[in-house]
Each structure stands twice: as C-alpha cells, then as structure tokens.
Write a protein that holds these residues in place. Structure first.
Motif, PDB file in Angstrom:
ATOM      1  N   SER A   4       0.816  -1.210   0.000  1.00 23.19           N
ATOM      2  CA  SER A   4       0.000   0.000   0.000  1.00 23.19           C
ATOM      3  C   SER A   4       0.854   1.267   0.000  1.00 23.19           C
ATOM      4  N   ASN A   5       0.320   2.307  -0.634  1.00 26.46           N
ATOM      5  CA  ASN A   5       0.917   3.639  -0.565  1.00 26.46           C
ATOM      6  C   ASN A   5       0.461   4.296   0.740  1.00 26.46           C
ATOM      7  N   SER A   6       1.297   5.122   1.321  1.00 23.53           N
ATOM      8  CA  SER A   6       0.986   5.744   2.601  1.00 23.53           C
ATOM      9  C   SER A   6       0.492   7.181   2.434  1.00 23.53           C
ATOM     10  N   GLN A  56       0.929   5.054  -7.940  1.00 26.26           N
ATOM     11  CA  GLN A  56       1.798   5.515  -6.855  1.00 26.26           C
ATOM     12  C   GLN A  56       1.092   6.458  -5.883  1.00 26.26           C
ATOM     13  N   THR A  57      -0.172   6.757  -6.112  1.00 25.11           N
ATOM     14  CA  THR A  57      -0.899   7.728  -5.293  1.00 25.11           C
ATOM     15  C   THR A  57      -1.743   7.039  -4.224  1.00 25.11           C
ATOM     16  N   PRO A  58      -1.681   7.487  -2.976  1.00 30.40           N
ATOM     17  CA  PRO A  58      -2.540   6.905  -1.934  1.00 30.40           C
ATOM     18  C   PRO A  58      -4.013   7.121  -2.264  1.00 30.40           C
ATOM     19  N   ASP A  74      -5.686   1.954  -0.451  1.00 30.46           N
ATOM     20  CA  ASP A  74      -4.516   2.001   0.427  1.00 30.46           C
ATOM     21  C   ASP A  74      -4.911   2.253   1.874  1.00 30.46           C
ATOM     22  N   ALA A 118       2.626  10.772   2.603  1.00 27.35           N
ATOM     23  CA  ALA A 118       2.423  11.755   1.533  1.00 27.35           C
ATOM     24  C   ALA A 118       2.078  13.126   2.099  1.00 27.35           C
TER      25      ALA A 118
END
Length: 261
Positions: free
Chosen positions: A37-39, A112-114, A136, A43
C-alpha cells in the motif's frame, strides 16, 4: 431516523448480500492483495506536500446529482497531475454514485498515489473488499461505530497492510481513537443533519492527539480555507464537491492547485 442511520441500515443489508455472493477467500485472490500500500500519512508529511486529498463522487444526499458525466480515470489522473497528495474514491452507490469499478480504475490509473476507499465501514468484510479493489486506506466514521467496533476494524486493516483514517465530528467521538489509527479527520459536515461548518475542525483540533496527522473534511472551497486550517494544525484537506460540481473537475483542480502554490 437520521440520514446516517438510514445509510448505515442500508449498508448492513448490502454487506450481508455481498457476503452471500463473494467470500473473503475469493476476495483474497485479487491481484491487489499482493501489492504494497501507498501511505497517505507519509504523503501528507512530505516536504512541500499540497495536503489536498481530491475526491471523486458523482452525487451526494445533500446535493443530489453533482456530476453525472465525470469519468473516474480522466478526473483522478488530472487530480494527480495537478499535485494532490492523495485521492478519495466513493464506493457507496445508492447515496453517492460510487462503485468498486471506480476504485479499481483510479488504482490502475494512479499506481503511486494513496487512495482512500470512502464508504460507510461497519464490518471487517468491507476491509477485505477495500484491499481487493486497490485501496490504500479505509475511512472509519466514529459516529457509526462503538470504540470496540472501531478497534476491530482497525486491527483488520493493519493485518491487510492498510492505513486507517478515523473521522470525528464531536468531542465525545475523539475518545474512540486507538493506537492503530494513522490519521484523524474532522468532518465539518454533521452527518445527522448534513449542515456544514468549517469551524468544527478548528474547535476539535484542540481535542485531538498532538502527534496524529490531521485532515479537515467537507465544506472546503477556497485557498483561504486551506491556509486557515493549516495554521490550525491540519496536514490534509479533503475536497470533493468544489471540484466535482464543475464541468471539468480536473481543470478546476489544476487551477486551484496553481493558486495554492
């Protein structure tokens, strides 16, 4: 019965029906279960972050239809190109026009984006749904959950590698926060009456844990709102209708972000 009560009652019926159709084991077969997951927390804390979390929704109980023609891939890609810190995608269909298809499309378009799964989460099964469709992080609304229920859902999210955003609107709801919560959001909209007051964020900011990343949600429509709330200690700013109500949400967001800088 409040609007929130009505939505939650309908959501429980939806979840019961979904469990009959797709098991958790089947959800685990989704390719999204293999991704890291992206955070959103990271961010929002990154140097130079805009803090804006742009939302994709086509309607709401308070406004009715907002934008019937918006296409999720096009809009969310434009949001990301404009420099937002994260995305919020509604998956509730009856009240907000959302879908899992929209969530998955946003995921594919913006790897790449949460991305927050925005819904009314009441059952651990829904956390598995969120993971299976590319989210995410999940939203947990304190007004809809007991402290024990909120903890259980937080634990499930952590088991699946998802971040937890807990939304509060009143002081007594702050006590429901637990150590597993990554971010706390203050909803400026009263979900029982749907009235909006940005001062709700400022008032509650004094009650929130000082070390927790804070997000102000709803009713944000100006650069002044962002600067004002940032000075009150907020790191994130969830914006939806301000962009979605226009003919070209992506263009509106781009212009907003340019002025914000």
């Amino acid at each position: 019965m409040t609007i929130l009560d009505e939505i939650n009652a309908n959501k429980r019926r939806e979840v019961a029906a979904a469990k009959e159709k797709i098991s958790i084991d089947e959800l685990k077969l989704s390719p999204f279960f293999k991704r890291t997951s992206n955070s959103l927390k990271a961010a929002l804390q990154a140097k130079g972050a805009s803090g804006v979390i742009a939302e994709f929704k086509t309607k709401s109980p308070s406004r009715g239809m907002i934008n019937a023609n918006a296409e999720v891939t096009e809009v969310t890609s434009a949001y990301v190109a404009a420099g937002v810190s994260g995305l919020s995608v509604l998956t509730d269909h009856p009240y907000f026009g959302g879908s899992f298809e929209n969530l998955a499309k946003a995921r594919f378009a913006n790897p790449q984006t949460p991305i927050l799964r925005k819904d009314f989460m009441l059952d651990p099964y829904q956390v598995y749904e969120a993971k299976a469709h590319g989210a995410d992080l999940i939203l947990l609304i304190a007004a809809s959950l007991s402290k024990e229920e909120l903890l259980r859902l937080s634990e499930t999210a952590k088991e699946l590698g998802l971040e937890v955003l807990v939304e509060v609107h009143a002081e007594e709801e702050v006590d429901k926060l637990n150590p597993l919560v990554d971010l706390v959001g203050v909803n400026n909209r009263n979900l029982k009456t749907f009235e909006v007051d940005v001062e709700t964020s400022v008032r509650l900011s004094k009650q929130l844990p000082s070390d927790m990343v804070r997000i102000s949600e709803s009713g944000l429509s100006s650069i002044e709102n962002i600067h004002y709330l940032r000075s009150a200690g907020f790191d994130g700013f969830l914006m939806g209708e301000n962009f979605m109500k226009t003919e070209d949400p992506g263009k509106t967001c781009t212009e907003f972000m340019r002025n914000l800088r």
